[in-house]
Design a protein around this motif. Structure first.
Motif, mmCIF file in Angstrom:
data_model
loop_
_atom_site.group_PDB
_atom_site.id
_atom_site.type_symbol
_atom_site.label_atom_id
_atom_site.label_comp_id
_atom_site.label_asym_id
_atom_site.label_seq_id
_atom_site.Cartn_x
_atom_site.Cartn_y
_atom_site.Cartn_z
ATOM 1 N N ALA A 107 -16.751 41.160 -11.735
ATOM 2 C CA ALA A 107 -17.948 40.792 -12.383
ATOM 3 C C ALA A 107 -17.937 39.200 -11.020
ATOM 4 N N VAL A 108 -18.717 38.557 -10.951
ATOM 5 C CA VAL A 108 -18.901 37.498 -10.126
ATOM 6 C C VAL A 108 -19.839 36.536 -11.390
ATOM 7 N N ASN A 109 -19.994 35.558 -9.993
ATOM 8 C CA ASN A 109 -20.503 34.156 -10.305
ATOM 9 C C ASN A 109 -22.219 33.813 -10.551
ATOM 10 N N LEU A 110 -22.722 34.709 -11.479
ATOM 11 C CA LEU A 110 -24.209 34.840 -10.748
ATOM 12 C C LEU A 110 -24.580 33.828 -10.485
ATOM 13 N N VAL A 116 -22.818 36.016 -4.373
ATOM 14 C CA VAL A 116 -23.437 37.519 -4.898
ATOM 15 C C VAL A 116 -23.733 38.187 -3.724
ATOM 16 N N GLU A 117 -23.796 37.165 -2.855
ATOM 17 C CA GLU A 117 -24.204 38.062 -1.193
ATOM 18 C C GLU A 117 -23.042 39.158 -1.228
ATOM 19 N N ARG A 118 -21.903 37.934 -0.679
ATOM 20 C CA ARG A 118 -20.871 38.292 -0.225
ATOM 21 C C ARG A 118 -19.913 39.602 -0.994
ATOM 22 N N ALA A 119 -20.604 39.555 -2.659
ATOM 23 C CA ALA A 119 -19.852 40.313 -3.659
ATOM 24 C C ALA A 119 -21.005 41.716 -2.728
ATOM 25 N N TRP A 120 -21.877 41.963 -2.813
ATOM 26 C CA TRP A 120 -22.391 43.189 -2.252
ATOM 27 C C TRP A 120 -22.228 43.082 -1.102
ATOM 28 N N ILE A 151 -19.743 42.756 -20.763
ATOM 29 C CA ILE A 151 -19.071 42.540 -19.233
ATOM 30 C C ILE A 151 -20.099 41.431 -18.799
ATOM 31 N N PRO A 152 -19.807 40.330 -19.027
ATOM 32 C CA PRO A 152 -20.366 39.197 -18.132
ATOM 33 C C PRO A 152 -20.182 39.362 -16.750
ATOM 34 N N GLY A 153 -21.575 39.048 -15.689
ATOM 35 C CA GLY A 153 -21.264 38.879 -14.772
ATOM 36 C C GLY A 153 -21.138 39.661 -13.479
ATOM 37 N N TYR A 154 -20.888 41.141 -14.557
ATOM 38 C CA TYR A 154 -20.156 42.118 -13.574
ATOM 39 C C TYR A 154 -21.459 42.341 -13.011
ATOM 40 N N LEU A 155 -20.930 43.226 -11.322
ATOM 41 C CA LEU A 155 -22.719 42.843 -10.442
ATOM 42 C C LEU A 155 -23.231 43.773 -10.633
#
Length: 271
Positions: A107-110, A116-120, A151-155
């Motif tokens: 999960a990330v802070n959307l 989000v870009e770094r997570a992807w 699951i809130p914020g799940y990528l």
């Protein structure tokens, strides 16, 4: 098609190792679970052998679930921890004879576009590393879109995003785990999604649950009698994980198997 009892959700009236015998008594010959790591892998292997049940899928460790972790694959700061989690998942999969492992994205802070870009980017890099480092092995590593109400914020939430990612990484030991409950909650037409994505060959595992309450699959909400016919028409021959929350004792609610037509996927089902 082969139904698999998800023992993290079903038969919780029994101790976890004893759920293998319980599901076998009800006709299940296959089982999956979320996280087996609390128990010795050899114990779970032996219990499955005694019950005549085959383990088919587990998840990678998610990090600290109690503190909000929902996977490690998209966290740039935790790549070493992610790699260790893959080592542990591989050990369990090899001992249990599992050929499918779900890699939780996290999960990330959307609301933070840069995060989000770094997570992807991290997610894709980790999947590429994972596929290359295990190429030629016996495990298919799967990614699963999960709805953000649960699951809130799940990528990873959309089927299209999962398939686009698998296409970009393009390794034979990667695939998509398609949970029809999550798919229906996010996209509203799981039957259409099945028709679109199953023929691609990228879907390597299915899971089911009733919509909207994630209880027993039924002919309401998402009509699983139609799902069964759709899967037959598409000639799906893989496993279908029963990952739902029973309304009561698991075996008291198994009438859905016969009502929806899925009893044909179990060699010895007693309603």
């Amino acid at each position: 098609m082969k139904l698999a009892a998800n023992l993290s959700w079903l038969y919780t009236e029994f101790e976890f190792p004893d759920r293998l015998q319980a599901c076998a008594e009800d006709g299940f010959q296959h089982a999956e679970c979320m996280f087996p790591y609390e128990y010795c892998a050899e114990l779970l292997r032996d219990k499955a052998n005694e019950a005549g049940v085959t383990w088919v899928l587990i998840n990678t460790p998610a990090g600290d679930w109690a503190k909000g972790d929902r996977g490690l694959a998209s966290s740039p700061a935790r790549r070493d921890e992610f790699k260790r989690s893959i080592e542990l998942a591989s050990e369990y999969a090899n001992t249990l004879g599992v050929r499918k492992v779900h890699v939780l994205a996290g999960a990330v802070n959307l609301g933070e576009a840069a995060s989000v870009e770094r997570a992807w980017a991290c997610y894709e890099k980790n999947l590429s590393w994972l596929a290359d480092s295990t190429i030629g092995g016996s495990i298919d590593w799967l990614i699963e879109p999960i709805n953000r109400n649960d699951i809130p914020g799940y990528l990873l939430a959309e089927q299209a995003a999962a398939h686009a990612l698998i296409q970009r990484v393009d390794r034979p030991n990667l695939g998509v785990q398609m949970d029809l409950y999550h798919c229906q909650r996010v996209e509203g037409d799981a039957l259409d999604a099945l028709a679109r994505y199953l023929p691609t060959g990228r879907v390597k595992h299915l899971q089911i649950a009733g919509v909207p309450n994630r209880d027993e699959p039924s002919c309401k909400g998402l009509d699983y009698s139609q799902v069964y016919l759709q899967l037959k028409a598409l000639v799906y021959t893989g496993h279908i994980g029963c990952e739902y929350r029973p309304k009561g004792a698991t075996r008291d609610g198994l009438g859905w198997v016969r009502q929806t037509g899925f009893s044909g996927t179990m060699e010895s089902f007693e309603s």
